[in-house]
Design an enzyme around this catalytic site. Structure first.
Site, PDB file in Angstrom:
ATOM      1  N   LYS A 124       0.834  -1.199   0.000  1.00 45.70           N
ATOM      2  CA  LYS A 124       0.000   0.000   0.000  1.00 45.70           C
ATOM      3  C   LYS A 124       0.871   1.252   0.000  1.00 45.70           C
ATOM      4  O   LYS A 124       1.967   1.266   0.555  1.00 45.70           O
ATOM      5  CB  LYS A 124      -0.926  -0.024   1.217  1.00 45.70           C
ATOM      6  CG  LYS A 124      -1.846  -1.244   1.218  1.00 45.70           C
ATOM      7  CD  LYS A 124      -2.589  -1.397   2.530  1.00 45.70           C
ATOM      8  CE  LYS A 124      -1.628  -1.721   3.655  1.00 45.70           C
ATOM      9  NZ  LYS A 124      -2.345  -1.973   4.929  1.00 45.70           N
TER      10      LYS A 124
ATOM     11  N   GLY B 245      -7.329   2.526  11.570  1.00 47.24           N
ATOM     12  CA  GLY B 245      -7.976   1.294  11.130  1.00 47.24           C
ATOM     13  C   GLY B 245      -8.041   1.097   9.634  1.00 47.24           C
ATOM     14  O   GLY B 245      -8.676   0.160   9.160  1.00 47.24           O
ATOM     15  N   THR B 246      -7.370   1.960   8.852  1.00 47.66           N
ATOM     16  CA  THR B 246      -7.477   1.810   7.406  1.00 47.66           C
ATOM     17  C   THR B 246      -6.870   0.498   6.908  1.00 47.66           C
ATOM     18  O   THR B 246      -7.402  -0.130   5.999  1.00 47.66           O
ATOM     19  CB  THR B 246      -6.805   2.986   6.666  1.00 47.66           C
ATOM     20  OG1 THR B 246      -5.472   3.150   7.152  1.00 47.66           O
ATOM     21  CG2 THR B 246      -7.572   4.264   6.863  1.00 47.66           C
ATOM     22  N   GLY B 247      -5.745   0.093   7.500  1.00 50.26           N
ATOM     23  CA  GLY B 247      -5.126  -1.162   7.073  1.00 50.26           C
ATOM     24  C   GLY B 247      -5.999  -2.366   7.367  1.00 50.26           C
ATOM     25  O   GLY B 247      -6.158  -3.262   6.530  1.00 50.26           O
ATOM     26  N   CYS B 248      -6.585  -2.379   8.560  1.00 51.30           N
ATOM     27  CA  CYS B 248      -7.498  -3.465   8.934  1.00 51.30           C
ATOM     28  C   CYS B 248      -8.712  -3.490   8.014  1.00 51.30           C
ATOM     29  O   CYS B 248      -9.136  -4.553   7.530  1.00 51.30           O
ATOM     30  CB  CYS B 248      -7.964  -3.284  10.379  1.00 51.30           C
ATOM     31  SG  CYS B 248      -6.662  -3.318  11.628  1.00 51.30           S
TER      32      CYS B 248
ATOM     33  N   THR C  90      -7.653   8.316  10.096  1.00 52.63           N
ATOM     34  CA  THR C  90      -7.190   7.160   9.321  1.00 52.63           C
ATOM     35  C   THR C  90      -6.982   5.927  10.191  1.00 52.63           C
ATOM     36  O   THR C  90      -6.365   4.958   9.754  1.00 52.63           O
ATOM     37  CB  THR C  90      -5.867   7.500   8.615  1.00 52.63           C
ATOM     38  OG1 THR C  90      -4.895   7.884   9.601  1.00 52.63           O
ATOM     39  CG2 THR C  90      -6.054   8.646   7.627  1.00 52.63           C
TER      40      THR C  90
END
Length: 312
Positions: free
Chosen positions: A178, A252-255, A250
């Site tokens: 990402k 928790g965006t990866g989860c 932002t």
């Protein structure tokens, strides 16, 4: 899927008391994408939008038993891992994945919380590489995580491609690096100013950044207007670009991104199409901010459904 066409997804991850990341974010995402969500908790974290103040890992056997209970009864179409914390938990999770012969496994290699708290012990990185990544359909590191896994310092798109090749050699069929941490606005060797961007996926707001309790948070996305995700399937590279959003919110965006990818795979979507929809999901979640808390707030998990004309 069930005979009624219901897709089911399992998340194996930590609990976030603030609700923005971890299993809470995963289950919200599954629900929003019409996938039945199940969970196996690996650790309990004490956190809010200002940072993580406590991490309480469960015994590896507890994670394994939860996975076994779900897999033996409800069935699983796709599974994702998030915070696994230590080598014992990683080994236990990998053993259960092998036991049930699950092929749609998404590994989100959560390592560091936004406030700097360690969510994956250093000695566990080796276990992740050797025991879990060989089982994965997809792995979704942000740039710092890709650096940790590959040993490559990433400054350009060429660096990212080199890291992707190294990670791919560990076994996952698809590597998604990402681009939200690429503050240069792309890092593309082509000089196409951000021709390597992603969907505003400020990437992994749940474990990126440098703020702690009492410190003023910094605005994310200060590196330019474009973000790029790099995909590598072992043969070819694909760059997916999108608009970068300048926002604090932002967490928790990866989860959320990896959960959306898992939900799409559970429905039987092809990996590339699943990645594209997951990017759309997190883009909407960031753009339609909830503006909660005094730090890095959570994303809006119902934004995508509302944009699609869903009720709510």
């Amino acid at each position: 899927m069930t005979r009624h066409g219901l897709a089911k997804a399992l998340t194996v991850a930590g609990s976030d008391s603030g609700g923005g990341a971890g299993i809470q974010a995963d289950l919200k995402t599954f629900q929003e994408l019409n996938v039945y969500g199940m969970s196996a908790i690996t650790a309990v974290t004490v956190q809010n939008t200002l940072g993580v103040s406590g991490v309480y890992p469960l015994p590896a056997s507890a994670a394994a038993e939860q996975i076994r209970a779900v897999g033996s009864d409800l069935g699983v179409d796709a599974v994702k891992t998030g915070m696994l914390f230590n080598a014992d938990i990683i080994h236990a999770v990998a053993e259960e994945v092998r036991r049930f012969r699950w092929e749609r496994l998404v590994v989100d290699p959560v390592m560091i919380a936004k406030g700097g708290a360690e969510l994956l012990q250093q000695e566990a990185v080796h276990a992740l590489e050797k025991d879990l990544l060989p089982l994965a359909l997809a792995v979704t590191p942000n740039i710092p995580e890709a650096e940790a896994l590959s040993g490559v310092t990433i400054r350009t798109m060429q660096d990212r491609k080199k890291a992707a090749e190294i990670i791919s050699a560990m076994g996952p069929k698809l590597v998604v690096i990402k681009g939200g941490h690429d503050e240069a606005g792309g890092g593309s060797d082509s000089g196409a100013d951000g021709a390597d961007g992603e969907t505003a996926e400020e990437t992994s707001g749940d474990y990126a950044g440098k703020i702690g309790p009492g410190e003023p948070p910094e605005v994310e996305g200060r590196g330019g207007g474009i973000v790029t995700d790099l995909l590598y399937d072992g043969k070819s590279f694909t760059e997916l670009t999108g608009k970068r959003i300048s926002t604090l919110h932002t967490h928790g965006t990866g989860c959320t991104f990896s959960a959306a990818l898992t939900a799409c795979l559970a429905k039987g979507m092809a990996p590339l199409e699943a990645v594209k929809l997951a990017r759309d999901f997190i883009q909407a979640a960031i753009e339609d901010s909830l503006e909660l808390g005094h730090g890095h707030g959570p994303t809006n998990h119902w934004a995508y459904r509302r944009r699609q004309g869903g009720a709510g």
